[in-house]
Design an enzyme around this catalytic site. Structure first.
Site, PDB file in Angstrom:
ATOM      1  N   GLU A 199       0.805  -1.231   0.000  1.00 14.01           N
ATOM      2  CA  GLU A 199       0.000   0.000   0.000  1.00 14.01           C
ATOM      3  C   GLU A 199       0.841   1.286   0.000  1.00 14.01           C
ATOM      4  O   GLU A 199       0.610   2.189   0.798  1.00 14.01           O
ATOM      5  CB  GLU A 199      -0.974  -0.023   1.182  1.00 14.01           C
ATOM      6  CG  GLU A 199      -1.885  -1.240   1.142  1.00 14.01           C
ATOM      7  CD  GLU A 199      -2.744  -1.437   2.391  1.00 14.01           C
ATOM      8  OE1 GLU A 199      -2.755  -0.562   3.261  1.00 14.01           O
ATOM      9  OE2 GLU A 199      -3.411  -2.488   2.481  1.00 14.01           O
ATOM     10  N   GLU A 213      -6.327 -10.572  -1.408  1.00 14.63           N
ATOM     11  CA  GLU A 213      -7.142 -10.368  -0.194  1.00 14.63           C
ATOM     12  C   GLU A 213      -8.620 -10.282  -0.568  1.00 14.63           C
ATOM     13  O   GLU A 213      -9.340  -9.368  -0.147  1.00 14.63           O
ATOM     14  CB  GLU A 213      -6.707  -9.083   0.523  1.00 14.63           C
ATOM     15  CG  GLU A 213      -5.228  -9.039   0.870  1.00 14.63           C
ATOM     16  CD  GLU A 213      -4.796  -7.817   1.662  1.00 14.63           C
ATOM     17  OE1 GLU A 213      -5.658  -7.062   2.138  1.00 14.63           O
ATOM     18  OE2 GLU A 213      -3.579  -7.621   1.801  1.00 14.63           O
TER      19      GLU A 213
HETATM   20  O1  G3I Z   1      -4.185  -8.531  18.723  1.00 17.45           O
HETATM   21  C1  G3I Z   1      -4.830  -7.378  19.284  1.00 17.45           C
HETATM   22  C2  G3I Z   1      -5.431  -7.715  20.607  1.00 17.45           C
HETATM   23  O2  G3I Z   1      -4.394  -8.055  21.495  1.00 17.45           O
HETATM   24  C3  G3I Z   1      -6.232  -6.518  21.115  1.00 17.45           C
HETATM   25  O3  G3I Z   1      -6.870  -6.839  22.311  1.00 17.45           O
HETATM   26  C4  G3I Z   1      -7.289  -6.106  20.094  1.00 17.45           C
HETATM   27  C5  G3I Z   1      -8.055  -4.866  20.530  1.00 17.45           C
HETATM   28  O4  G3I Z   1      -8.405  -4.064  19.429  1.00 17.45           O
HETATM   29  O5  G3I Z   1      -6.615  -5.805  18.901  1.00 17.45           O
HETATM   30  C6  G3I Z   1      -5.923  -6.919  18.358  1.00 17.45           C
HETATM   31  O6  G3I Z   1      -5.313  -6.531  17.172  1.00 17.45           O
HETATM   32  C7  G3I Z   1      -6.157  -6.331  16.076  1.00 17.45           C
HETATM   33  C8  G3I Z   1      -5.683  -7.275  14.968  1.00 17.45           C
HETATM   34  O7  G3I Z   1      -6.416  -7.019  13.789  1.00 17.45           O
HETATM   35  C9  G3I Z   1      -5.844  -8.746  15.327  1.00 17.45           C
HETATM   36  O8  G3I Z   1      -7.179  -9.054  15.531  1.00 17.45           O
HETATM   37  C10 G3I Z   1      -6.031  -4.885  15.626  1.00 17.45           C
HETATM   38  O9  G3I Z   1      -6.606  -4.029  16.589  1.00 17.45           O
HETATM   39  C11 G3I Z   1      -6.741  -4.696  14.306  1.00 17.45           C
HETATM   40  O10 G3I Z   1      -6.474  -3.382  13.830  1.00 17.45           O
HETATM   41  C12 G3I Z   1      -6.205  -5.704  13.320  1.00 17.45           C
HETATM   42  O11 G3I Z   1      -6.894  -5.520  12.103  1.00 17.45           O
HETATM   43  C13 G3I Z   1      -6.289  -6.110  10.968  1.00 17.45           C
HETATM   44  C14 G3I Z   1      -5.910  -5.011   9.984  1.00 17.45           C
HETATM   45  O12 G3I Z   1      -5.449  -5.571   8.781  1.00 17.45           O
HETATM   46  C15 G3I Z   1      -4.824  -4.104  10.521  1.00 17.45           C
HETATM   47  O13 G3I Z   1      -3.609  -4.787  10.635  1.00 17.45           O
HETATM   48  C16 G3I Z   1      -7.280  -7.063  10.340  1.00 17.45           C
HETATM   49  O14 G3I Z   1      -7.484  -8.164  11.223  1.00 17.45           O
HETATM   50  C17 G3I Z   1      -6.760  -7.550   8.993  1.00 17.45           C
HETATM   51  O15 G3I Z   1      -7.769  -8.295   8.337  1.00 17.45           O
HETATM   52  C18 G3I Z   1      -6.403  -6.350   8.126  1.00 17.45           C
HETATM   53  O16 G3I Z   1      -5.863  -6.823   6.919  1.00 17.45           O
HETATM   54  C19 G3I Z   1      -5.429  -5.809   6.012  1.00 17.45           C
HETATM   55  C20 G3I Z   1      -4.197  -6.330   5.303  1.00 17.45           C
HETATM   56  O17 G3I Z   1      -3.226  -6.666   6.255  1.00 17.45           O
HETATM   57  C21 G3I Z   1      -3.657  -5.295   4.316  1.00 17.45           C
HETATM   58  N1  G3I Z   1      -4.674  -4.883   3.377  1.00 17.45           N
HETATM   59  C22 G3I Z   1      -5.926  -4.435   3.965  1.00 17.45           C
HETATM   60  C23 G3I Z   1      -6.491  -5.488   4.938  1.00 17.45           C
HETATM   61  C24 G3I Z   1      -7.807  -5.033   5.521  1.00 17.45           C
HETATM   62  O18 G3I Z   1      -7.634  -3.870   6.258  1.00 17.45           O
END
Ligand code: G3I
Length: 362
Positions: A156, A261
């Site tokens: 990105e 994705e």
């Molecule tokens: O692991 C922590 C946990 O310890 C905590 O209690 C909780 C509270 O919010 O958060 C958890 O982390 C979250 C993580 O997902 C695991 O569930 C993050 O907040 C959350 O922001 C994160 O979201 C991910 C996001 O990327 C950001 O990294 C999504 O699952 C994931 O599907 C999404 O995937 C992205 C690709 O990597 C890149 N392209 C876009 C795509 C969608 O946004």
């Protein structure tokens, strides 16, 4: 050829594509066309997900790590790498004879702030940031050399208008951070397929920016070998014509094209954008459909959309090497309220699953 190997060679990795006389599976019906991947979470690669794991094993021959290999997960502090989860993820892929993908090395998001900070809280200098990037890539890619076969090296980097995003990487290092990331990844594993991965590449402005960027990298001899179209879609966008045009244009770069994705948001708010941005998604999902299930009408619309998109992927199967869904069931999805996947939150196949099976035409 797939990932530099004859397709038959790679697919010997993926045993048991179809159970004789069993119900058709995604990886079975597309086995002559491309690999079918899925993003997996901690409960899945650790084997704890009783609902998701049978679906994964039956239908997919490639995996991507939804979160565990992002910088903040694997390298949260300067001297701390956490490899327990990633090791489990890689073992899960190997035990199931899958193509294992690494996601993602250099991204503006989910990267801890210390990476960009100097000792005095000011932005770090270029040379230090390059050294941090180098050490991170060397350590993470090097650990899984020969086992993780495909890496999202830069994720990105572009704005929707095709200009380069002013991320901390860009501001501190300058435009050549992208070339450096690919060079470091190549150094760490010369055999790995190295991807540039982005969303909304179906938009002409962004795609033009991506093509210009990739041509420039190729002219400089930078070892980028694949392009990832994320494919966060909704029921309207991108149109079949846009998807077709995007893949056709990217194919001219002579890179492998991978849909990395894939999901299709059915929520009302989700029809307004195809951004992969977390905040935009949260906004779109607010006040939406019941998370529980889709109406019959929406189920049919979703099935039709998936079928149409797979028609495009099949049309370009000479360059499309891998199609990866961003999650197993709707309950696992980052867009859970949009019910965007092929399996519902109880793990049952939706009409969209049957439509994707039928789209294979065999
Ligand atoms: O692991 C922590 C946990 O310890 C905590 O209690 C909780 C509270 O919010 O958060 C958890 O982390 C979250 C993580 O997902 C695991 O569930 C993050 O907040 C959350 O922001 C994160 O979201 C991910 C996001 O990327 C950001 O990294 C999504 O699952 C994931 O599907 C999404 O995937 C992205 C690709 O990597 C890149 N392209 C876009 C795509 C969608 O946004």
């Amino acid at each position: 050829m797939l990932l530099g190997l004859p397709i038959a060679g790679l697919l010997t990795m993926t045993c048991c594509s179809t159970v004789p006389d069993g119900p058709p599976t995604l990886k079975g019906v597309y086995k002559k066309d491309f690999l079918i991947g899925v993003a997996v979470n901690q409960k899945q690669y650790s084997g704890e997900d009783a609902r998701g794991n049978p679906i994964i094993k039956a239908n997919f021959n490639s995996i991507s790590p939804e979160n565990i290999l992002k910088w903040e997960s694997v390298h949260p502090r300067p001297d701390t790498y956490l490899f327990e989860g990633p090791d489990q993820y890689v073992k899960f892929g190997e035990a199931n004879h899958m193509l294992i993908v690494g996601h993602t090395l250099v991204w503006h998001y989910q990267t801890p702030s210390w990476v960009f900070q100097g000792t005095n809280g000011q932005p770090v200098d270029r040379e230090t940031l390059l050294r941090r990037m180098h050490d991170h890539i060397q350590t993470v890619v090097g650990r899984y050399k020969g086992r993780i076969k495909v890496w999202d090296v830069v994720n990105e980097a572009l704005n929707d208008d095709g200009t380069l995003r002013q991320s901390p990487w860009m501001k501190i290092i300058g435009e050549d951070y992208i070339a450096k990331a690919f060079q470091y990844a190549h150094e760490a594993d010369p055999e790995a397929v190295l991807r540039y991965n982005d969303y909304a590449l179906e938009k002409e402005s962004k795609r033009k920016g991506a093509i210009a960027l990739l041509k420039k990298l190729q002219a400089q001899g930078v070892p980028v070998t694949a392009i990832g179209l994320q494919g966060h879609c909704n029921l309207i966008s991108p149109s079949v014509a846009q998807e077709d045009a995007a893949i056709a244009a990217l194919a001219k770069l002579k890179l492998q094209v991978m849909v990395t994705e894939l999901d299709i948001d059915c929520s009302r708010g989700g029809q307004r954008n195809t951004s992969a941005d977390i905040a935009a998604n949260a906004q779109a999902q607010r006040g939406n459909l019941s998370a529980e299930s889709l109406s019959d009408v929406l189920q049919q619309q979703l099935a039709r959309r998936y079928s149409d998109l797979f028609g495009v992927f099949l049309k370009h199967k000479d360059v499309v090497k891998l199609v990866t869904f961003w999650g197993v069931t709707d309950a696992d999805s980052w867009r859970a309220r949009g019910n965007p996947l092929l399996f519902d939150r109880h793990g049952q196949p939706k009409p969209a699953f049957d439509a994707v099976i039928r789209a294979a035409g065999r």
